[in-house]
Design a protein around this motif. Structure first.
Motif, PDB file in Angstrom:
ATOM      1  N   TYR A   1       5.490   4.138  -1.092  1.00 22.13           N
ATOM      2  CA  TYR A   1       5.134   2.735  -1.327  1.00 22.13           C
ATOM      3  C   TYR A   1       5.759   1.873  -0.241  1.00 22.13           C
ATOM      4  O   TYR A   1       6.916   2.067   0.136  1.00 22.13           O
ATOM      5  N   ASN A  10       0.862  -1.184   0.000  1.00 20.41           N
ATOM      6  CA  ASN A  10       0.000   0.000   0.000  1.00 20.41           C
ATOM      7  C   ASN A  10       0.900   1.235   0.000  1.00 20.41           C
ATOM      8  O   ASN A  10       2.131   1.121  -0.127  1.00 20.41           O
ATOM      9  N   PHE A  11       0.301   2.402   0.132  1.00 20.81           N
ATOM     10  CA  PHE A  11       1.048   3.662   0.257  1.00 20.81           C
ATOM     11  C   PHE A  11       0.781   4.222   1.647  1.00 20.81           C
ATOM     12  O   PHE A  11      -0.365   4.292   2.084  1.00 20.81           O
ATOM     13  N   SER A  46      -4.642   2.041   1.251  1.00 24.22           N
ATOM     14  CA  SER A  46      -3.605   3.054   1.399  1.00 24.22           C
ATOM     15  C   SER A  46      -4.084   4.164   2.320  1.00 24.22           C
ATOM     16  O   SER A  46      -5.277   4.325   2.567  1.00 24.22           O
TER      17      SER A  46
END
Lengths: 398, 221
Positions: free
Chosen positions: A253, A246-247, A290
């Motif tokens: 990242y 995910n971010f 994210s």
């Protein structure tokens, strides 16, 4: 009203509240529940020789049917509705009589309506408030830590719970184990973590294999037919070694890798997962939520995603066993199984490979028209083996 | 023997929906807009529970920012994670009744020097306040018309003009720079010092010490 049949079985079927006017020898049925399916189902096979039941709309789609079933020790009762009425074997060409097959599904389906709404609450509270509107025999709910806004966008409660909520439930109490949502054949509702169903639970029954024995002569704690099976490696490949990404809050990242042997976290003693595989190879890549917006539930929702998507691995190693009807044995109950290594059940040596604790994944309670039997699919993720167990070194271990 | 799609964590899967913009006053000032997805959210009476959507397309990085919010009550298209955990807005939903090119032509007619007003060549944006940004892909003409009628315009040859709503002009032409006052007002230059020099090196210099004239020619009355 249920009655005692052959001084052994308790059987009763009602149609829209009225007793089915037929002897139990004229019909058979099977009741099924599963931890992997919210709604239990059943199938009645009925000899409507003259066609009068069909003539007077007894089994029309949507008709409410209650089945009560058990023996002198334990009885279950479950409300269903007719899913589809069909007569696959017509006996006489001049009427609609024949062998009628009536698939049933739990009555909860009947009351479903698509709703547009939203909830700012814990997943466990939302489910509790939903299901208390229906008269379940009991409601068993584990708490969660996923407080957020949850949308029900013109979905039924069933679809909302299974599709929107169920990927996410998480609690620090669950020790990274998945949650299960199901109704059993006794009309008991469950939203429980694997930890509470299995790890923390005591077995409801210890069952010992007695080979080459007829069902009639079996005691409560014995079973006669035993099969073992495993999920295909293709079914389990998405759980062997995952890369999840995910971010983060800095828009960076990030990824994490986990293994089938990492779950559940609370089991810290050595365990063997009955697979030999090149576990260093990544077998699955998936995306977590994210942090592109600042909401406080993202962390726990991601933990829930990781735990619940491992669910299939908990049923990797399965056994199927058949015993005399015992309606205490339903899905979600823990079972201890002893499989003697020899032909004689009195032998004290039991198979390390197959003996041990299992969770009942699917339970079938069957009435054949003359006798009752219970068929169980019980499963587990891993096995306990002694350190010197032959070839144990090839297995995936914690 | 997988049971449901919940058995694995898939890549983010988005579904397309239509929504109405309810609020653009994001208290976090982060570009979010509150939306009501239609018809999926039409049963939500407590507007505080309606989702905030973030832009799906963005110029934002850790150094670059932009903000371009849709109009409240406008209909937009949104993408939603299939688990309804994230909401992204794409832009306004198109409807032919909202598109009237005559409005643009009418505004462009206020600039007499616009050479080309062909629909196919024009990139434009008419803002909520009534002002217009435009660019001609064929001629390179570019301009901005304020709702008051004032405008900036660069013509097909690259000469610029500014004219206010009263008709006062500053114009850059092939002949030089022209300043025109349409209301018989003075042309005013205000500064701590002003120096005007022509190509003949004739100079008028105004400063705190007075006015200096430096000319090869005579000063006549």
């Amino acid at each position: 009203m249920a009655s005692l049949y052959n001084e052994r079985y308790t059987i009763g079927i009602t149609i829209e509240g009225k007793d089915l006017d037929s002897a139990p020898s004229n019909y058979s049925f099977i009741m099924k529940d599963s931890i992997n399916s919210l709604l239990p189902t059943a199938m009645i096979t009925f000899k409507d020789l003259t066609g009068q039941f069909n003539e007077y709309l007894s089994f029309t789609n949507g008709v409410k049917i209650n089945i009560t079933y058990g023996d002198k020790d334990s009885t279950i009762k479950c409300p269903y509705v007719v899913m589809r009425n069909s007569t696959p074997e017509q006996i006489k060409p001049d009427n609609a009589g024949g062998l009628i097959e009536i698939p049933l599904i739990h009555e909860y389906l009947y009351y479903q309506s698509k709703q547009s709404t939203a909830f700012k609450d814990e997943i466990s509270n939302i489910i509790k408030n939903k299901v208390k509107k229906y008269s379940f025999n009991s409601i068993n709910i584990d708490s969660t830590l996923n407080k957020g806004i949850w949308y029900q966008p013109y979905l039924t409660d069933i679809d909302f719970m299974t599709k929107i909520l169920m990927p996410f439930p998480y609690s620090s109490d669950s020790e990274n184990s998945p949650y299960y949502l199901f109704i059993d054949s006794n009309n008991d509702f469950y939203f429980k973590s694997y930890k509470k169903l299995f790890i923390d639970a005591n077995p409801v029954q210890t069952m010992i294999l007695v080979p080459n024995t007829t069902l009639d002569t079996l005691k409560k704690n014995t079973f006669s037919i035993f099969n073992s099976t495993q999920l295909s490696i293709m079914d389990i490949k998405d759980q062997l070694h995952r890369l999840l990404f995910n971010f983060d809050k800095d828009d960076t990242y990030q990824d994490v890798q986990d293994y089938i042997s990492d779950y559940p976290k609370s089991v810290t003693d050595a365990k063997y997962i009955p697979i030999t595989w090149k576990i260093d190879n990544i077998t699955y890549v998936g995306e977590l939520l994210s942090y592109d917006i600042d909401v406080d539930n993202t962390k726990n929702n991601n933990l829930g995603l990781m735990n619940n998507s491992m669910k299939i691995a908990y049923g990797l190693d399965k056994v199927i066993l058949i015993t005399n009807v015992n309606t205490n044995l339903r899905s979600g109950k823990k079972l201890e199984i002893k499989v003697p290594t020899g032909k004689d059940s009195k032998q004290t040596d039991t198979s390390q490979r197959y003996s041990g604790d299992y969770l009942i994944e699917t339970a079938y309670h069957k009435w054949t028209g003359s006798m009752g039997k219970t068929i169980l699919v019980a499963s587990r993720e891993s096995i306990k083996l002694s350190d010197n167990y032959s070839r144990s070194s090839i297995l995936i271990t914690r | 023997m997988k049971n449901t799609s919940n058995d694995t964590i898939e890549y983010e899967e988005l579904i397309l929906r239509k929504a109405k913009v309810i609020d653009i006053n994001d208290s976090d000032k982060q570009g979010k807009v509150k939306i009501r997805i239609l018809p999926d959210n039409d049963g939500i009476t407590d507007e505080s529970l309606l989702p905030w959507a973030i832009p799906f397309f963005s110029h934002n990085s850790n150094k670059v920012m932009s903000n371009d919010l849709p109009e409240v009550n406008s209909n937009i298209r949104v993408l939603i994670r299939k688990d309804w955990q994230r909401f992204y807005y794409l832009g306004n939903r198109y409807h032919y009744s909202n598109f009237n090119f005559d409005t643009i032509t009418s505004l462009l007619n206020n600039i007499s020097s616009v050479d080309n007003k062909e629909y196919k060549n024009l990139v434009f944006r008419l803002y909520l306040d009534g002002s217009l940004d435009f660019h001609n892909n064929s001629t390179g003409e570019h301009g901005y018309i304020h709702s008051s009628g004032s405008y900036f315009f660069m013509d097909k040859d690259g000469y610029a003009i500014y004219e206010d709503s009263s008709g006062n002009e500053i114009k850059n032409t092939s002949n030089g720079i022209e300043v025109f006052d349409s209301n018989n007002n003075d042309v005013v230059l205000k500064s701590s010092g002003i120096e005007i020099t022509d190509s003949n090196n004739n100079t008028i210099k105004m400063s705190s010490s007075g006015i200096e004239l430096n000319s090869h020619l005579k000063v006549t009355k």
